[in-house]
Design an enzyme around this catalytic site. Structure first.
Site, PDB file in Angstrom:
ATOM      1  N   ASP A   1       1.068  -1.172  -0.141  1.00  0.00           N
ATOM      2  CA  ASP A   1      -0.026   0.043   0.021  1.00  0.00           C
ATOM      3  C   ASP A   1       1.010   1.235   0.005  1.00  0.00           C
ATOM      4  O   ASP A   1       0.520   2.328  -0.726  1.00  0.00           O
ATOM      5  CB  ASP A   1      -0.930   0.027   1.269  1.00  0.00           C
ATOM      6  CG  ASP A   1      -1.565  -1.413   1.284  1.00  0.00           C
ATOM      7  OD1 ASP A   1      -2.469  -1.733   0.445  1.00  0.00           O
ATOM      8  OD2 ASP A   1      -1.625  -1.934   2.435  1.00  0.00           O
TER       9      ASP A   1
ATOM     10  N   HIS B   1      -4.574  -3.682   6.271  1.00  0.00           N
ATOM     11  CA  HIS B   1      -4.448  -3.730   4.961  1.00  0.00           C
ATOM     12  C   HIS B   1      -5.905  -4.387   4.494  1.00  0.00           C
ATOM     13  O   HIS B   1      -5.973  -5.378   4.022  1.00  0.00           O
ATOM     14  CB  HIS B   1      -3.340  -4.694   4.575  1.00  0.00           C
ATOM     15  CG  HIS B   1      -3.235  -5.359   3.362  1.00  0.00           C
ATOM     16  ND1 HIS B   1      -2.900  -4.292   2.189  1.00  0.00           N
ATOM     17  CD2 HIS B   1      -3.548  -6.290   2.587  1.00  0.00           C
ATOM     18  CE1 HIS B   1      -2.823  -4.775   1.043  1.00  0.00           C
ATOM     19  NE2 HIS B   1      -3.089  -6.265   1.125  1.00  0.00           N
TER      20      HIS B   1
END
Length: 327
Positions: free
Chosen positions: A161, A189
Site C-alpha cells: 500500500d 491492509h
C-alpha cells in the site's frame, strides 16, 4: 562473503507471489549480495509437484548465494531453525465467502504455523505475514508463537500500500519515485486502510498539502481490485517486491519512515491494543529493531479514519479468536 547461511522460509511456495519473490531473495536483494541463504519452501501436499518444478527453476538459475534448497509439505521440517519467514500462503477469499468464513479458514493455517514457529524456529526469527487478511493472520500467528517468538517479531505487510501510494504521489508531483518520502499507511491492509500523504516530501521538501483527497485514498484502497480487473490475476509482482522491501529494511535498517503492520500496545495514536496495526516506523540497522514514530500531527479527519480501521481490526480479532476456540 558471510560464512553463515540465513535460513529463509517462503510459504505458499507454488503460488504466484512466491514465484516472483524467490529470485529477489535468492540473488541477494533482500539480505545482501554477500549473504548466503538457504531457501526453504513450504506448500500444501496437492501443490508438491508444482513446488518441485519451482525448485528445478531455482537450481537452473544457479544463484551464487543459494547454499541449499529445502522443499517440503511438512511444517516441522519447514520451520526448523528458520531465521526469516515470509508467510505468503493463505486461504484466498472465494466468491460467496463471508469475512468470518475467510477468517476461520485462515485461523487454522496461522494457528498451526504459529505453533510451528514456537516449536522449531530460531527464537529471534523475524516473520512477515503476506497472506490476507494479513494483519489478523499475523495476530493469530503471534498468539500461538508466543512466548518463544515475541509479538514484536511478527509483522504484517502494508508496504504494498505504501509503494502504491508513493508511486501515485510521484506521478502527480512529476518527480522520481525514489525522491518521495514519508508516505504513511495506517491501520489494516483492507479497504479501511488510511493512506496519509500529509507528511510526504519530495527531494527533501515537504509537498503542498491542503487536505486529505478522498479520490486518492480510494485509489489506493481499491488498487488491488483494479489490478485483478485488468490482469484477471492478483497483483503478485508488486506484492513480492513489497515483501522484499519490508524484509530488506527490517534487516538493513532505515532512517526513512516506512509502514509496517506491527503489534499495538495501545499507546500510539489511539490505535487499539492487541491488534496488528500499520504504523510509521524507523528501523535500527544494528539491532534490527523497529520503532514507531511518535509525534506526527493528525487532523480530525485522519483521527476518524484511524478509528474506523482500528474498529475493523478489533472486529476481525474477535471473530478470529472465536474461531480458534471452535477449531
Amino acid at each position: 562473503m558471510s560464512e553463515k547461511s540465513l535460513r529463509v522460509l517462503i510459504t505458499g511456495a507454488a503460488g504466484q507471489i512466491a514465484y516472483s519473490l524467490i529470485p529477489i531473495v535468492a540473488r541477494g536483494d533482500v539480505f545482501g549480495r554477500d549473504q548466503p541463504v538457504t531457501i526453504v519452501l513450504l506448500d500444501i501436499p496437492p501443490m508438491a509437484g508444482v513446488m518441485n518444478g519451482v525448485v528445478m527453476e531455482i537450481i537452473d538459475c544457479a544463484f551464487p548465494l543459494v547454499t541449499d534448497i529445502v522443499a517440503t509439505t511438512n511444517e516441522a521440517e519447514a520451520f526448523k531453525n528458520v531465521d526469516y519467514a515470509f508467510l505468503v500462503g493463505s486461504m484466498p477469499r472465494r466468491e460467496g465467502m463471508e469475512r468470518k468464513d475467510l477468517l476461520a479458514a485462515n485461523v487454522k493455517i496461522f494457528k498451526s504455523q504459529g505453533k510451528a514457529l514456537a516449536a522449531y524456529a530460531n527464537p529471534d526469527c523475524k516473520v512477515l505475514v503476506v497472506g490476507n487478511p494479513a494483519n489478523t493472520n499475523a495476530l493469530i500467528c503471534s498468539k500461538f508463537a508466543a512466548p518463544k517468538i515475541p509479538p514484536q517479531n511478527i509483522t504484517a505487510m502494508t508496504r504494498l500500500d505504501q509503494n502504491r501510494a508513493t508511486a501515485q504521489v510521484a506521478l502527480k508531483a512529476k518527480c522520481p519515485v525514489r525522491e518521495v518520502k514519508n508516505v504513511i499507511i495506517w491501520g489494516n491492509h483492507s479497504s479501511t486502510q488510511f493512506p496519509d500523504i500529509s507528511n510526504a516530501t519530495c527531494c527533501g521538501k515537504k509537498l503542498p498539502f491542503t487536505g486529505h483527497d478522498q479520490s486518492f485514498i480510494s485509489t489506493i484502497q481499491k488498487r488491488g481490485a483494479a489490478v485483478i480487473a485488468a490482469r484477471k490475476l492478483s497483483s503478485a509482482m508488486s506484492a513480492a517486491k513489497a515483501a522484499a522491501d519490508h524484509m530488506h529494511d527490517w534487516y538493513h535498517g532505515t532512517f526513512d519512515i516506512v509502514s509496517m503492520g506491527v503489534y499495538s500496545d495501545g499507546s500510539h495514536y489511539g490505535a487499539p491494543k492487541d491488534v496488528i496495526f500499520s504504523f510509521p516506523v524507523t528501523i535500527c540497522s544494528k539491532t534490527k529493531q523497529y520503532k514507531i514514530v511518535d509525534g506526527l500531527a493528525l487532523d480530525d479527519q485522519a483521527k476518524q479514519k484511524l478509528l474506523i480501521t482500528g474498529q475493523e481490526l478489533e472486529e476481525e480479532r474477535s471473530e478470529a479468536l472465536a474461531a480458534t476456540l471452535a477449531d
